[in-house]
Design a protein around this motif. Structure first.
Motif, PDB file in Angstrom:
ATOM      1  N   HIS A   6      -5.187 -98.912  34.907  1.00  0.00           N
ATOM      2  CA  HIS A   6      -4.652 -97.912  35.830  1.00  0.00           C
ATOM      3  C   HIS A   6      -5.361 -97.935  37.181  1.00  0.00           C
ATOM      4  CE1 HIS A   6      -1.777 -95.786  33.329  1.00  0.00           C
ATOM      5  NE2 HIS A   6      -2.642 -95.738  32.345  1.00  0.00           N
ATOM      6  N   GLY A   7      -6.422 -98.711  37.298  1.00  0.00           N
ATOM      7  CA  GLY A   7      -7.162 -98.768  38.545  1.00  0.00           C
ATOM      8  C   GLY A   7      -8.292 -97.760  38.634  1.00  0.00           C
ATOM      9  N   TRP A   8      -8.699 -97.203  37.484  1.00  0.00           N
ATOM     10  CA  TRP A   8      -9.753 -96.185  37.487  1.00  0.00           C
ATOM     11  C   TRP A   8     -11.041 -96.645  36.818  1.00  0.00           C
ATOM     12  CZ3 TRP A   8      -8.860 -92.565  40.812  1.00  0.00           C
ATOM     13  CH2 TRP A   8      -7.538 -92.183  41.089  1.00  0.00           C
ATOM     14  N   ALA A   9     -11.192 -97.944  36.613  1.00  0.00           N
ATOM     15  CA  ALA A   9     -12.403 -98.455  35.981  1.00  0.00           C
ATOM     16  C   ALA A   9     -13.624 -98.097  36.818  1.00  0.00           C
ATOM     17  CB  ALA A   9     -12.312 -99.975  35.822  1.00  0.00           C
ATOM     18  N   VAL A  21     -13.772 -90.046  46.745  1.00  0.00           N
ATOM     19  CA  VAL A  21     -13.719 -91.160  45.789  1.00  0.00           C
ATOM     20  C   VAL A  21     -12.314 -91.303  45.222  1.00  0.00           C
ATOM     21  CG1 VAL A  21     -14.499 -91.913  43.502  1.00  0.00           C
ATOM     22  CG2 VAL A  21     -16.158 -91.076  45.177  1.00  0.00           C
ATOM     23  N   VAL A  22     -11.725 -90.208  44.790  1.00  0.00           N
ATOM     24  CA  VAL A  22     -10.408 -90.266  44.157  1.00  0.00           C
ATOM     25  C   VAL A  22      -9.347 -90.679  45.176  1.00  0.00           C
ATOM     26  CG1 VAL A  22      -8.642 -88.896  42.989  1.00  0.00           C
ATOM     27  CG2 VAL A  22     -11.057 -88.620  42.371  1.00  0.00           C
ATOM     28  N   ARG A  23      -9.397 -90.128  46.376  1.00  0.00           N
ATOM     29  CA  ARG A  23      -8.406 -90.498  47.392  1.00  0.00           C
ATOM     30  C   ARG A  23      -8.528 -91.974  47.759  1.00  0.00           C
ATOM     31  NH1 ARG A  23      -8.799 -87.238  52.832  1.00  0.00           N
ATOM     32  NH2 ARG A  23     -10.748 -88.447  52.877  1.00  0.00           N
ATOM     33  N   TRP A  24      -9.757 -92.466  47.858  1.00  0.00           N
ATOM     34  CA  TRP A  24      -9.974 -93.897  48.176  1.00  0.00           C
ATOM     35  C   TRP A  24      -9.329 -94.764  47.109  1.00  0.00           C
ATOM     36  CZ3 TRP A  24     -12.312 -98.146  45.992  1.00  0.00           C
ATOM     37  CH2 TRP A  24     -12.622 -99.209  46.841  1.00  0.00           C
ATOM     38  N   ARG A  25      -9.491 -94.415  45.846  1.00  0.00           N
ATOM     39  CA  ARG A  25      -8.874 -95.182  44.758  1.00  0.00           C
ATOM     40  C   ARG A  25      -7.344 -95.125  44.838  1.00  0.00           C
ATOM     41  NH1 ARG A  25     -11.857 -97.774  40.290  1.00  0.00           N
ATOM     42  NH2 ARG A  25     -14.043 -97.269  40.704  1.00  0.00           N
ATOM     43  N   LEU A  26      -6.818 -93.939  45.040  1.00  0.00           N
ATOM     44  CA  LEU A  26      -5.369 -93.787  45.117  1.00  0.00           C
ATOM     45  C   LEU A  26      -4.786 -94.581  46.285  1.00  0.00           C
ATOM     46  CD1 LEU A  26      -5.152 -89.972  44.337  1.00  0.00           C
ATOM     47  CD2 LEU A  26      -4.181 -91.795  42.913  1.00  0.00           C
ATOM     48  N   ASP A  27      -5.446 -94.549  47.421  1.00  0.00           N
ATOM     49  CA  ASP A  27      -4.964 -95.280  48.591  1.00  0.00           C
ATOM     50  C   ASP A  27      -4.956 -96.789  48.369  1.00  0.00           C
ATOM     51  OD1 ASP A  27      -4.536 -92.944  49.968  1.00  0.00           O
ATOM     52  OD2 ASP A  27      -6.403 -93.047  51.134  1.00  0.00           O
ATOM     53  N   ARG A  28      -5.782 -97.255  47.424  1.00  0.00           N
ATOM     54  CA  ARG A  28      -5.867 -98.683  47.133  1.00  0.00           C
ATOM     55  C   ARG A  28      -5.115 -99.065  45.864  1.00  0.00           C
ATOM     56  NH1 ARG A  28      -9.110 -97.027  50.480  1.00  0.00           N
ATOM     57  NH2 ARG A  28     -10.142 -98.317  52.068  1.00  0.00           N
ATOM     58  N   GLY A  29      -4.208 -98.183  45.428  1.00  0.00           N
ATOM     59  CA  GLY A  29      -3.281 -98.561  44.380  1.00  0.00           C
ATOM     60  C   GLY A  29      -3.560 -98.036  42.998  1.00  0.00           C
ATOM     61  N   ALA A  30      -4.582 -97.214  42.821  1.00  0.00           N
ATOM     62  CA  ALA A  30      -4.808 -96.623  41.502  1.00  0.00           C
ATOM     63  C   ALA A  30      -3.616 -95.747  41.124  1.00  0.00           C
ATOM     64  CB  ALA A  30      -6.102 -95.814  41.493  1.00  0.00           C
ATOM     65  N   ASP A  31      -3.300 -95.728  39.846  1.00  0.00           N
ATOM     66  CA  ASP A  31      -2.110 -95.035  39.357  1.00  0.00           C
ATOM     67  C   ASP A  31      -2.322 -93.521  39.356  1.00  0.00           C
ATOM     68  OD1 ASP A  31       0.180 -94.217  38.101  1.00  0.00           O
ATOM     69  OD2 ASP A  31      -0.175 -95.308  36.232  1.00  0.00           O
ATOM     70  N   PRO A  32      -1.522 -92.760  40.090  1.00  0.00           N
ATOM     71  CA  PRO A  32      -1.667 -91.297  40.064  1.00  0.00           C
ATOM     72  C   PRO A  32      -1.113 -90.668  38.797  1.00  0.00           C
ATOM     73  CG  PRO A  32       0.185 -91.900  41.443  1.00  0.00           C
ATOM     74  CD  PRO A  32      -0.468 -93.191  41.027  1.00  0.00           C
ATOM     75  N   GLU A  33      -0.380 -91.442  38.001  1.00  0.00           N
ATOM     76  CA  GLU A  33       0.253 -90.884  36.807  1.00  0.00           C
ATOM     77  C   GLU A  33      -0.603 -91.038  35.546  1.00  0.00           C
ATOM     78  OE1 GLU A  33       2.924 -89.190  36.862  1.00  0.00           O
ATOM     79  OE2 GLU A  33       4.007 -89.755  38.671  1.00  0.00           O
ATOM     80  N   GLY A  38      -3.656 -91.276  28.959  1.00  0.00           N
ATOM     81  CA  GLY A  38      -2.987 -89.994  29.166  1.00  0.00           C
ATOM     82  C   GLY A  38      -2.596 -89.828  30.618  1.00  0.00           C
ATOM     83  N   ARG A  39      -2.201 -88.621  30.975  1.00  0.00           N
ATOM     84  CA  ARG A  39      -1.787 -88.328  32.340  1.00  0.00           C
ATOM     85  C   ARG A  39      -3.004 -87.957  33.191  1.00  0.00           C
ATOM     86  NH1 ARG A  39       3.378 -88.147  33.546  1.00  0.00           N
ATOM     87  NH2 ARG A  39       4.902 -88.194  31.842  1.00  0.00           N
ATOM     88  N   LEU A  40      -3.086 -88.578  34.368  1.00  0.00           N
ATOM     89  CA  LEU A  40      -4.216 -88.329  35.255  1.00  0.00           C
ATOM     90  C   LEU A  40      -4.273 -86.871  35.684  1.00  0.00           C
ATOM     91  CD1 LEU A  40      -6.592 -89.447  36.921  1.00  0.00           C
ATOM     92  CD2 LEU A  40      -4.967 -89.854  38.783  1.00  0.00           C
ATOM     93  N   LEU A  41      -3.101 -86.266  35.956  1.00  0.00           N
ATOM     94  CA  LEU A  41      -3.108 -84.888  36.448  1.00  0.00           C
ATOM     95  C   LEU A  41      -3.679 -83.940  35.395  1.00  0.00           C
ATOM     96  CD1 LEU A  41      -2.472 -83.144  38.874  1.00  0.00           C
ATOM     97  CD2 LEU A  41      -0.155 -82.826  37.981  1.00  0.00           C
TER      98      LEU A  41
END
Length: 328
Positions: A6-9, A21-33, A38-41
């Motif tokens: 998911h890109g969260w390793a 940290v979380v926004r940087w990962r999301l901007d670089r393609g980490a899965d928000p779902e 399970g579900r990230l949210l």
């Protein structure tokens, strides 16, 4: 998928509190779902900061998506994260969507420490009189018991009988406590106020018994004897009891015995409710979440004024008779 897929390793527990940290990962393609299967949210609703929750919420397809029958907003309320709950509501999550046992996150919040978490809409029912009373008793009981150390303790919470009647039913023998000792037989610090009353050979069948409002508590701070099926069966004649063993290896284990019949075993007192839980079970699980002792007392209507029935010294030390206590 794993966190790596998911890109969260490599994201640690503290990182979920760090918006950057979380926004940087999301901007670089980490899965928000998704995260960790399970579900990230849902995950950040439990463990993240409000800023992280808001960041993830604005990137998901459905802020009210379900995981195991609950929404992220439910998870925030359940885990006592009111700021995260507010962030989710601001992102469009529905506080009044019925979920487990007919409860919505909004109604559940009314029974918690922040009852003004969400404005009650016109036409939406609040708590019933019985639910308000249960919430008040829940706050009182949790405060009365305080911050307990009970790892390795066995309990039987019995409705409607006092300590002497419990001793009679168990055919136990009264014992006088010996001078206090500083350690238990295994050399561990003694969590029971320095009161291990007998030598190691007697401890397996030695229990404390204490009368409390609503019934009595049978306890063994070093073992599981009060929760043995034969003990619970005798104690529950004409009434109900809840057995708890705080297993140091596998966690809290509960059982319900009513009039000699086992109604539930391998339960998880203080844990999240099952998807098919009743309304009453959901409320009890919420009021006593992560508090197995309070849950065990409350389930059978015990109302101790303090923690003495658990932490000691008990009203009575008694020794159970030699018999097969593992069978009803």
């Amino acid at each position: 998928m794993t966190g790596r897929e998911h890109g969260w390793a490599g994201v640690g527990w503290k990182d979920w509190q760090d918006h950057g940290v979380v926004r940087w990962r999301l901007d670089r393609g980490a899965d928000p779902e998704g995260w960790g299967g399970g579900r990230l949210l849902h995950h950040v609703a439990r463990f993240g900061s409000p800023e992280v929750v808001a960041e993830v919420a604005r990137r998901v397809a459905d802020v009210d998506a379900l995981e195991d029958g609950t929404t992220a907003l439910w998870e925030a309320v359940w885990h006592g994260r009111p700021d995260n709950a507010r962030a989710l509501a601001a992102a469009g999550a529905d506080p009044w969507r019925p979920l487990v046992g007919g409860w919505s996150p909004g109604r559940l919040g009314l029974a918690g420490p922040t009852p003004d978490l969400f404005p009650l809409p016109e036409g939406e029912r609040g708590l019933t009189g019985a639910e308000r009373a249960a919430a008040r008793e829940g706050r009182r009981l949790v405060a009365a018991l305080g911050d307990l150390y009970y790892d390795g303790t066995g309990l039987a919470c019995v409705a409607g009988i006092d300590a002497e009647e419990a001793v009679h039913r168990l055919e136990a023998v009264h014992r006088a406590a010996a001078p206090p000792e500083d350690e238990d037989p295994d050399g561990r610090p003694n969590p029971y106020g320095g009161l291990y009353p007998y030598d190691e050979g007697e401890l397996g069948l030695t229990v404390g018994v204490t009368t409390v409002p609503g019934g009595c508590v049978v306890t063994q701070p070093w073992g599981f004897a009060p929760q043995m099926p034969g003990v619970l069966a005798r104690l529950s004649a004409g009434t109900v009891c809840y057995g708890l063993y705080a297993n140091p290896k596998s966690g809290d284990q509960g059982s319900i015995v009513r009039d000699g019949t086992v109604e539930g075993s391998d339960l998880h007192p203080g844990g999240a409710p099952d998807p098919d839980a009743t309304s009453e079970e959901v409320l009890a699980s919420y009021l006593y979440r992560h508090n197995a002792v309070a849950y065990s007392c409350a389930l059978v209507g015990l109302r101790p004024a303090d923690a003495r029935a658990v932490t000691g010294p008990p009203d009575l030390w008694v020794e159970l008779p030699q018999r097969d206590h593992w069978n009803l």
